[in-house]
Design a protein around this motif. Structure first.
Motif: not given
Length: 325
Positions: A125-131, A155-156, A175-177, A284-285
């Motif tokens: 999700s967009a709101n659970h992200h760190t650098p 990205q992950a 799960s990756e889009l 993953r991207q």
């Protein structure tokens, strides 16, 4: 069944390969499997000593906050703030007895980076992200480019920590889009058996060994194949650590290297840990260029096949079973 895969040698300069701790791409060997288009196996392309950097990062740096690990589910934040500091002396003194209490690092099962995978919803999700760590992003970008995927964005990441009694159940990473970008897998430490299956869970898999330094790339048709890690095995050389980990990181790293020198003391801790363990990094991207996450209210993920399982199956405790459909 096994054939040599062509790599995109011109996509990665020797200098950039050196900066990531890799041999020039022209010196790599890469293999494919008939029946599995898009699957690429690269036996240890790391320069001597350079695997040590990634092992240390996975044990000392990447588990630090704000990244997320399995211990966060059971312990207060202050208790998981410095797993390395709390574990290093205990690890250095550790003997061979199974009765000795395990350090916090030995209780580590997974760490998530960048977009943090939610094990319950099987979503990002967009709101659970760190650098995302810049050194790991650089390594991943070079490997992806060498395999024909220029512009790959790390990205992950899901880091899995295995011991000799650990396994990972059959699953597919969907799960990756954006499934047009590859999944990259890096292994360090003891060896394992890897099972590469088909598009359906019941299809018979192909088994292969993964040793320290080996890289796997799952792309195209193979990006959404079921796979599993049923066993972790002592490295085939019969030594406590594979020989590729015995050499120290070079003191004269190239200009612009993303690798950092490691102290002998730090490596002693890492080496003790790896005598009975394996570390795997999967990168993953998540989103295509310009893509955004859908509104949460509009997604429910029904019918989703299992993705990376947070519970390594343990031979002593059969309560921890991989998810099944």
């Amino acid at each position: 069944q096994v054939f040599r895969s062509q790599l995109s040698i011109s996509s990665v300069s020797d200098q950039d390969a050196y900066r990531a701790g890799l041999q020039p791409v022209s010196q790599w060997k890469a293999y494919g499997l008939s029946g599995y288009p898009g699957f690429i196996f690269i036996p240890n392309p790391f320069l001597p000593g350079c695997q040590r950097h990634w092992v240390k990062q996975c044990l000392k740096l990447y588990p630090e906050k704000p990244n997320v690990c399995n211990l966060d589910l059971h312990m207060a934040p202050e208790k998981t703030a410095d797993l390395w500091g709390q574990s290093k002396e205990q690890l250095k003194r550790k003997g061979s007895s199974k009765r000795e209490p395990r350090s916090l690092l030995e209780k580590l099962r997974w760490v998530t980076l960048g977009y943090h995978y939610n094990w319950d919803t099987k979503k990002y999700s967009a709101n659970h992200h760190t650098p995302f760590p810049s050194d790991l992003a650089f390594l991943s970008e070079q490997v992806a480019a060498a395999c024909g995927f220029r512009g790959f964005q790390a990205q992950a990441g899901i880091l899995n920590y295995y011991h000799f009694d650990s396994s990972l159940g059959i699953h597919v990473d969907e799960s990756e889009l954006d499934h047009s970008r590859p999944l990259l897998s890096f292994s360090f430490g003891q060896s394992s058996i890897f099972l590469l299956g088909g598009l359906k869970r019941e299809e018979a898999p192909t088994a292969m060994f993964m040793h320290s330094g080996d890289i796997m790339v799952m792309s195209g048709f193979s990006r959404l194949l079921y796979h599993a890690v049923p066993r972790v095995l002592p490295n085939p050389e019969g030594t406590a650590l594979p020989s590729c980990l015995e050499q120290a990181l070079p003191a004269d790293l190239p200009a612009g290297s993303v690798l950092e020198p490691s102290s002998d003391e730090d490596w002693q801790v890492c080496a003790k840990y790896l005598q009975s363990s394996r570390i795997n990094m999967t990168i993953r991207q998540v989103l295509a260029e310009g893509q955004k996450f859908p509104e949460e209210s509009g997604t429910n993920g029904k019918g989703q096949a299992p993705s990376e399982d947070s519970c390594h199956e343990n031979s002593k405790s059969k309560r921890h079973k991989p998810n099944t459909v």
